[in-house]
Design a protein around this motif. Structure first.
Motif, short mmCIF file in Angstrom:
data_model
loop_
_atom_site.label_atom_id
_atom_site.label_comp_id
_atom_site.label_asym_id
_atom_site.label_seq_id
_atom_site.Cartn_x
_atom_site.Cartn_y
_atom_site.Cartn_z
N SER A 6 0.85 -1.18 0.00
CA SER A 6 0.00 0.00 0.00
C SER A 6 0.89 1.23 0.00
O SER A 6 2.09 1.16 0.27
N ALA A 7 0.30 2.37 -0.29
CA ALA A 7 1.07 3.63 -0.29
C ALA A 7 1.67 3.88 1.09
O ALA A 7 2.82 4.32 1.21
N ALA A 8 0.90 3.59 2.14
CA ALA A 8 1.40 3.79 3.51
C ALA A 8 2.59 2.87 3.78
O ALA A 8 3.59 3.30 4.38
N GLU A 9 2.50 1.62 3.34
CA GLU A 9 3.61 0.68 3.55
C GLU A 9 4.86 1.13 2.79
O GLU A 9 5.98 0.99 3.29
N THR A 10 4.65 1.66 1.58
CA THR A 10 5.79 2.12 0.79
C THR A 10 6.46 3.32 1.46
O THR A 10 7.69 3.40 1.53
N GLN A 42 8.98 -3.70 -4.06
CA GLN A 42 9.35 -4.58 -2.96
C GLN A 42 8.85 -6.01 -3.15
O GLN A 42 9.21 -6.90 -2.39
N ARG A 43 8.04 -6.25 -4.18
CA ARG A 43 7.54 -7.60 -4.47
C ARG A 43 8.58 -8.43 -5.19
O ARG A 43 8.56 -9.65 -5.15
N SER A 44 9.47 -7.77 -5.89
CA SER A 44 10.43 -8.45 -6.75
C SER A 44 11.67 -8.84 -5.98
O SER A 44 12.10 -8.15 -5.07
N THR A 45 12.27 -9.98 -6.36
CA THR A 45 13.54 -10.36 -5.77
C THR A 45 14.67 -9.56 -6.40
O THR A 45 15.75 -9.45 -5.83
N GLU A 46 14.40 -8.99 -7.56
CA GLU A 46 15.36 -8.11 -8.22
C GLU A 46 15.09 -6.69 -7.73
O GLU A 46 14.00 -6.36 -7.32
N THR A 47 16.09 -5.84 -7.79
CA THR A 47 15.88 -4.44 -7.44
C THR A 47 15.44 -3.71 -8.69
O THR A 47 16.20 -3.57 -9.63
N LYS A 48 14.18 -3.30 -8.70
CA LYS A 48 13.68 -2.57 -9.85
C LYS A 48 12.60 -1.59 -9.41
O LYS A 48 12.05 -1.69 -8.32
N GLY A 49 12.31 -0.67 -10.29
CA GLY A 49 11.37 0.38 -9.95
C GLY A 49 9.93 0.02 -10.26
O GLY A 49 9.63 -0.98 -10.91
N LEU A 50 9.06 0.87 -9.79
CA LEU A 50 7.63 0.74 -10.03
C LEU A 50 7.24 1.43 -11.33
O LEU A 50 7.94 2.33 -11.80
N ALA A 51 6.11 1.06 -11.89
CA ALA A 51 5.58 1.69 -13.10
C ALA A 51 5.24 3.15 -12.81
O ALA A 51 4.90 3.51 -11.67
N LEU A 52 5.31 3.97 -13.84
CA LEU A 52 5.06 5.41 -13.70
C LEU A 52 3.73 5.71 -13.03
O LEU A 52 3.66 6.52 -12.10
N ASN A 53 2.65 5.06 -13.47
CA ASN A 53 1.35 5.33 -12.87
C ASN A 53 1.27 4.86 -11.43
O ASN A 53 0.58 5.47 -10.61
N THR A 54 1.97 3.79 -11.09
CA THR A 54 2.01 3.33 -9.70
C THR A 54 2.72 4.36 -8.84
O THR A 54 2.26 4.70 -7.74
N LYS A 57 0.39 7.32 -8.40
CA LYS A 57 -0.71 7.01 -7.49
C LYS A 57 -0.22 7.04 -6.04
O LYS A 57 -0.88 7.59 -5.16
N LYS A 58 0.95 6.48 -5.81
CA LYS A 58 1.50 6.49 -4.45
C LYS A 58 1.88 7.91 -4.03
O LYS A 58 1.73 8.27 -2.86
N MET A 59 2.33 8.73 -4.97
CA MET A 59 2.61 10.14 -4.66
C MET A 59 1.31 10.86 -4.31
O MET A 59 1.28 11.69 -3.40
N SER A 60 0.24 10.54 -5.01
CA SER A 60 -1.06 11.13 -4.72
C SER A 60 -1.50 10.79 -3.30
O SER A 60 -1.99 11.65 -2.56
N ARG A 61 -1.32 9.54 -2.92
CA ARG A 61 -1.69 9.12 -1.57
C ARG A 61 -0.81 9.82 -0.53
O ARG A 61 -1.31 10.22 0.53
N LEU A 84 4.35 15.55 -8.93
CA LEU A 84 3.33 15.15 -9.90
C LEU A 84 2.64 13.88 -9.41
O LEU A 84 3.29 12.96 -8.92
N SER A 85 1.32 13.86 -9.57
CA SER A 85 0.59 12.68 -9.12
C SER A 85 -0.59 12.34 -10.01
O SER A 85 -1.41 11.50 -9.66
N THR A 86 -0.68 12.95 -11.18
CA THR A 86 -1.78 12.66 -12.10
C THR A 86 -1.48 11.36 -12.84
O THR A 86 -0.45 11.24 -13.50
N VAL A 87 -2.39 10.41 -12.71
CA VAL A 87 -2.24 9.12 -13.38
C VAL A 87 -2.74 9.27 -14.81
O VAL A 87 -3.79 9.86 -15.04
#
Length: 115
Positions: A6-10, A42-54, A57-61, A84-87
């Motif tokens: 969740s955004a809070a967890e992130t 944080q779901r991936s075993t590899e270190t990688k980023g989240l999608a732009l819209n994700t 959305k988390k910035m919006s939260r 910026l937080s517009t999806v």
């Protein structure tokens, strides 16, 4: 946003439990965005980023969370206010579906609400 944190967890994952709310700065907010883009999945075993819209959305939260903190007089200003937080649309997920396929699905469904 998918099945990730969740955004809070992130926020908690990035800032930790010892980062006082009133010490979070505009620079911290920008660094949070960069972290999510580069290694926030944080779901991936590899270190990688989240999608732009994700990320957006988390910035919006985060904006909402810190706006509430401002409204409650817990902090003087929202450090996420400039982020910026517009999806937007994700063209990779857009697919053309023939009208005949849509009509067939509508005819075969039993759910009146879906029709």
């Amino acid at each position: 946003m998918g099945g990730g944190q969740s955004a809070a967890e992130t926020l908690y994952t990035f800032f930790g439990s010892d980062h006082a709310l009133e010490t979070i700065t505009i620079r911290d907010a920008a660094n949070y965005r960069i972290w999510m883009q580069n290694e926030g999945d944080q779901r991936s075993t590899e270190t990688k980023g989240l999608a732009l819209n994700t990320v957006r959305k988390k910035m919006s939260r985060a904006k909402q969370f810190f706006k509430h903190a401002v409204d409650q007089d817990l902090i003087a200003s929202n450090p996420f206010r400039k982020e910026l937080s517009t999806v937007g649309a994700n063209e990779d997920r857009m697919h053309f579906i023939e009208a005949s396929v849509v009509e067939t699905v509508i005819r075969k469904t039993e759910c009146e609400d879906f029709k």
